[in-house]
Motif scaffolding. Structure first.
Motif, mmCIF file in Angstrom:
data_model
loop_
_atom_site.group_PDB
_atom_site.id
_atom_site.type_symbol
_atom_site.label_atom_id
_atom_site.label_comp_id
_atom_site.label_asym_id
_atom_site.label_seq_id
_atom_site.Cartn_x
_atom_site.Cartn_y
_atom_site.Cartn_z
ATOM 1 N N ALA A 69 31.674 -14.178 16.527
ATOM 2 C CA ALA A 69 31.739 -14.085 15.152
ATOM 3 C C ALA A 69 30.214 -13.623 14.559
ATOM 4 O O ALA A 69 30.310 -12.840 13.720
ATOM 5 C CB ALA A 69 32.275 -15.137 14.432
ATOM 6 N N VAL A 70 29.456 -14.354 14.858
ATOM 7 C CA VAL A 70 27.989 -14.142 14.300
ATOM 8 C C VAL A 70 27.523 -12.925 14.713
ATOM 9 O O VAL A 70 26.955 -12.050 13.720
ATOM 10 C CB VAL A 70 26.862 -15.260 14.669
ATOM 11 C CG1 VAL A 70 25.418 -15.033 14.338
ATOM 12 C CG2 VAL A 70 27.333 -16.566 14.172
ATOM 13 N N ASP A 71 27.469 -12.185 16.021
ATOM 14 C CA ASP A 71 27.350 -11.103 16.444
ATOM 15 C C ASP A 71 28.076 -9.845 15.744
ATOM 16 O O ASP A 71 27.409 -9.012 15.570
ATOM 17 C CB ASP A 71 27.329 -10.962 17.796
ATOM 18 C CG ASP A 71 26.928 -9.825 18.459
ATOM 19 O OD1 ASP A 71 25.623 -9.515 18.279
ATOM 20 O OD2 ASP A 71 27.670 -9.108 19.246
ATOM 21 N N SER A 72 29.271 -10.114 15.428
ATOM 22 C CA SER A 72 30.104 -9.109 14.824
ATOM 23 C C SER A 72 29.721 -9.073 13.374
ATOM 24 O O SER A 72 29.602 -7.721 12.969
ATOM 25 C CB SER A 72 31.489 -9.436 14.977
ATOM 26 O OG SER A 72 31.943 -9.655 16.155
ATOM 27 N N ILE A 73 29.243 -10.111 12.810
ATOM 28 C CA ILE A 73 28.970 -9.953 11.529
ATOM 29 C C ILE A 73 27.465 -9.314 11.360
ATOM 30 O O ILE A 73 27.111 -8.284 10.420
ATOM 31 C CB ILE A 73 28.862 -11.442 10.720
ATOM 32 C CG1 ILE A 73 30.154 -12.012 10.624
ATOM 33 C CG2 ILE A 73 27.974 -11.356 9.357
ATOM 34 C CD1 ILE A 73 30.036 -13.460 10.137
ATOM 35 N N PHE A 74 26.638 -9.653 12.211
ATOM 36 C CA PHE A 74 25.373 -8.913 12.217
ATOM 37 C C PHE A 74 25.498 -7.740 12.504
ATOM 38 O O PHE A 74 24.787 -6.882 11.809
ATOM 39 C CB PHE A 74 24.231 -9.767 13.050
ATOM 40 C CG PHE A 74 23.862 -11.013 12.124
ATOM 41 C CD1 PHE A 74 23.247 -10.868 11.190
ATOM 42 C CD2 PHE A 74 23.550 -12.058 13.058
ATOM 43 C CE1 PHE A 74 22.625 -12.206 10.572
ATOM 44 C CE2 PHE A 74 23.076 -13.278 12.513
ATOM 45 C CZ PHE A 74 22.673 -13.338 11.401
ATOM 46 N N GLY A 75 26.368 -7.251 13.362
ATOM 47 C CA GLY A 75 26.522 -5.854 13.988
ATOM 48 C C GLY A 75 26.768 -4.994 12.855
ATOM 49 O O GLY A 75 26.475 -3.729 12.319
ATOM 50 N N LEU A 76 28.024 -5.554 11.820
ATOM 51 C CA LEU A 76 28.555 -4.735 10.783
ATOM 52 C C LEU A 76 27.369 -4.785 9.770
ATOM 53 O O LEU A 76 27.316 -3.567 9.232
ATOM 54 C CB LEU A 76 29.480 -5.686 10.125
ATOM 55 C CG LEU A 76 30.406 -5.509 8.982
ATOM 56 C CD1 LEU A 76 31.050 -3.818 9.363
ATOM 57 C CD2 LEU A 76 31.438 -6.130 8.330
ATOM 58 N N LEU A 77 26.445 -5.602 9.319
ATOM 59 C CA LEU A 77 25.678 -5.659 8.606
ATOM 60 C C LEU A 77 24.587 -4.378 8.935
ATOM 61 O O LEU A 77 24.011 -3.903 7.927
ATOM 62 C CB LEU A 77 24.875 -6.862 8.154
ATOM 63 C CG LEU A 77 25.574 -8.107 7.609
ATOM 64 C CD1 LEU A 77 24.831 -9.255 7.702
ATOM 65 C CD2 LEU A 77 25.938 -7.730 6.068
ATOM 66 N N LEU A 78 24.229 -4.566 10.034
ATOM 67 C CA LEU A 78 23.224 -3.534 10.517
ATOM 68 C C LEU A 78 23.877 -2.010 10.409
ATOM 69 O O LEU A 78 23.175 -1.117 9.983
ATOM 70 C CB LEU A 78 22.931 -3.817 12.068
ATOM 71 C CG LEU A 78 21.872 -2.926 12.716
ATOM 72 C CD1 LEU A 78 20.467 -3.148 12.137
ATOM 73 C CD2 LEU A 78 21.814 -3.130 14.228
ATOM 74 N N ARG A 79 25.074 -2.048 10.773
ATOM 75 C CA ARG A 79 25.832 -0.777 10.563
ATOM 76 C C ARG A 79 25.822 -0.415 9.092
ATOM 77 O O ARG A 79 25.585 0.934 8.792
ATOM 78 C CB ARG A 79 27.141 -0.609 11.111
ATOM 79 C CG ARG A 79 27.212 -0.406 12.731
ATOM 80 C CD ARG A 79 28.721 -0.233 13.134
ATOM 81 N NE ARG A 79 28.725 -1.395 14.124
ATOM 82 C CZ ARG A 79 29.618 -2.254 13.943
ATOM 83 N NH1 ARG A 79 30.663 -1.930 12.859
ATOM 84 N NH2 ARG A 79 29.761 -3.083 15.008
ATOM 85 N N LEU A 80 25.932 -1.108 8.268
ATOM 86 C CA LEU A 80 25.856 -0.894 6.699
ATOM 87 C C LEU A 80 24.523 -0.390 6.156
ATOM 88 O O LEU A 80 24.519 0.570 5.391
ATOM 89 C CB LEU A 80 26.625 -2.130 5.896
ATOM 90 C CG LEU A 80 28.075 -2.464 5.876
ATOM 91 C CD1 LEU A 80 28.352 -3.496 5.297
ATOM 92 C CD2 LEU A 80 28.849 -1.230 5.354
ATOM 93 N N VAL A 81 23.526 -1.077 6.722
ATOM 94 C CA VAL A 81 22.237 -0.990 6.409
ATOM 95 C C VAL A 81 21.704 0.211 6.861
ATOM 96 O O VAL A 81 20.994 1.184 6.167
ATOM 97 C CB VAL A 81 21.298 -2.053 6.867
ATOM 98 C CG1 VAL A 81 19.828 -1.710 6.667
ATOM 99 C CG2 VAL A 81 21.569 -3.365 6.173
ATOM 100 N N THR A 82 21.974 0.676 8.270
ATOM 101 C CA THR A 82 21.576 1.901 8.754
ATOM 102 C C THR A 82 22.147 3.209 8.521
ATOM 103 O O THR A 82 21.876 4.289 8.423
ATOM 104 C CB THR A 82 21.517 1.926 10.286
ATOM 105 O OG1 THR A 82 22.782 1.448 10.819
ATOM 106 C CG2 THR A 82 20.478 0.727 10.542
#
Length: 84
Positions: A69-82
């Motif tokens: 869950a934490v990895d998925s959330i950080f991955g989603l945030l990274l995709r939003l930022v980049t």
């Protein structure tokens, strides 16, 4: 002085013999101590082992789900930022 040399020569082989004699005694003592310690071990029952195994598996599954869950959330945030 001749007597002192004789004493030194005689004591050297005695010391060597004592050292050689101590090694097997140490091994025998170690094995005896090992056997006595193994006899003191209290083994868990089958029910306790199964219960503990279940607890370990449950904790592993919960930890894995939390990390996913934490990895998925950080991955989603990274995709939003980049923006990719």
């Amino acid at each position: 002085m001749a007597d002192e040399k004789d004493v030194k020569v005689e004591s050297a082989p005695k010391k060597a013999a004592k050292k050689k004699a101590k090694k097997p005694n140490r091994v025998v003592k170690f094995v005896r101590d090992l056997i006595s310690e193994v006899k003191k071990v209290v083994w868990p029952s089958r029910k306790q082992v199964l219960n503990n195994t279940g607890v370990v598996l449950a904790v592993c599954i919960i930890s894995g789900a939390a990390l996913f869950a934490v990895d998925s959330i950080f991955g989603l945030l990274l995709r939003l930022v980049t923006g990719s």
